[in-house]
Design a protein around this motif. Structure first.
Motif, short mmCIF file in Angstrom:
data_model
loop_
_atom_site.label_atom_id
_atom_site.label_comp_id
_atom_site.label_asym_id
_atom_site.label_seq_id
_atom_site.Cartn_x
_atom_site.Cartn_y
_atom_site.Cartn_z
N LEU A 89 0.83 -1.21 0.00
CA LEU A 89 0.00 0.00 0.00
C LEU A 89 0.86 1.26 0.00
N ILE A 90 1.92 1.26 0.78
CA ILE A 90 2.83 2.41 0.79
C ILE A 90 3.44 2.59 -0.59
N ARG A 91 3.84 1.50 -1.20
CA ARG A 91 4.43 1.58 -2.54
C ARG A 91 3.41 2.10 -3.56
N TRP A 92 2.17 1.64 -3.46
CA TRP A 92 1.12 2.07 -4.37
C TRP A 92 0.83 3.56 -4.18
N VAL A 93 0.74 4.03 -2.93
CA VAL A 93 0.48 5.45 -2.67
C VAL A 93 1.60 6.31 -3.22
N ARG A 94 2.83 5.88 -3.01
CA ARG A 94 3.97 6.64 -3.54
C ARG A 94 3.96 6.67 -5.07
N ALA A 95 3.56 5.57 -5.68
CA ALA A 95 3.54 5.51 -7.15
C ALA A 95 2.42 6.39 -7.72
N THR A 96 1.27 6.44 -7.06
CA THR A 96 0.16 7.23 -7.59
C THR A 96 0.34 8.72 -7.32
N THR A 97 1.07 9.08 -6.27
CA THR A 97 1.28 10.50 -5.99
C THR A 97 2.53 11.03 -6.66
N GLY A 98 3.33 10.15 -7.23
CA GLY A 98 4.54 10.56 -7.92
C GLY A 98 5.73 10.79 -7.01
N ARG A 99 5.60 10.45 -5.72
CA ARG A 99 6.73 10.61 -4.80
C ARG A 99 7.57 9.35 -4.78
N ARG A 100 8.83 9.50 -4.47
CA ARG A 100 9.75 8.35 -4.39
C ARG A 100 10.34 8.27 -3.04
#
Length: 100
Positions: A89-100
């Motif tokens: 979920l953390i990885r998905w949120v980071r991917a959808t918000t464009g943050r790394r």
């Protein structure tokens, strides 16, 4: 690229489960970690599990299972799945918000 990263996560999770399984059965010789019928603290036995023994092998009376083992193993499995879910979920949120 995303499927490659997902494969890495699942491989990492599989390695984690295998390591936990090995540690759960890691034997060490010494006095019993819990009482069982016929337990003698002066006789060394094989304690299976780390850091707490979940099973004991006594050469005189066989295998003894800690009473809470039947609740511990499913709880560890659920904890592992919850950890994987949170990480994904953390990885998905980071991917959808464009943050790394």
């Amino acid at each position: 690229m995303a499927s490659r990263n997902l494969k890495r996560w699942f491989i990492g999770f599989g390695v984690y489960v295998v390591v936990c399984f090995i540690l759960g059965l890691l034997p060490h010789h010494g006095p019993p970690h819990f009482r069982y019928p016929g337990a003698d603290p002066h006789v060394d036995v094989w304690n299976l599990g780390w850091p707490l023994a979940t099973m004991i092998w006594d050469s005189r009376s066989g295998l003894h299972v800690w009473p809470f083992t039947y609740a511990l193993f499913p709880a560890l499995f659920i904890l592992g799945l919850a950890s994987l879910t949170v990480a994904l979920l953390i990885r998905w949120v980071r991917a959808t918000t464009g943050r790394r």
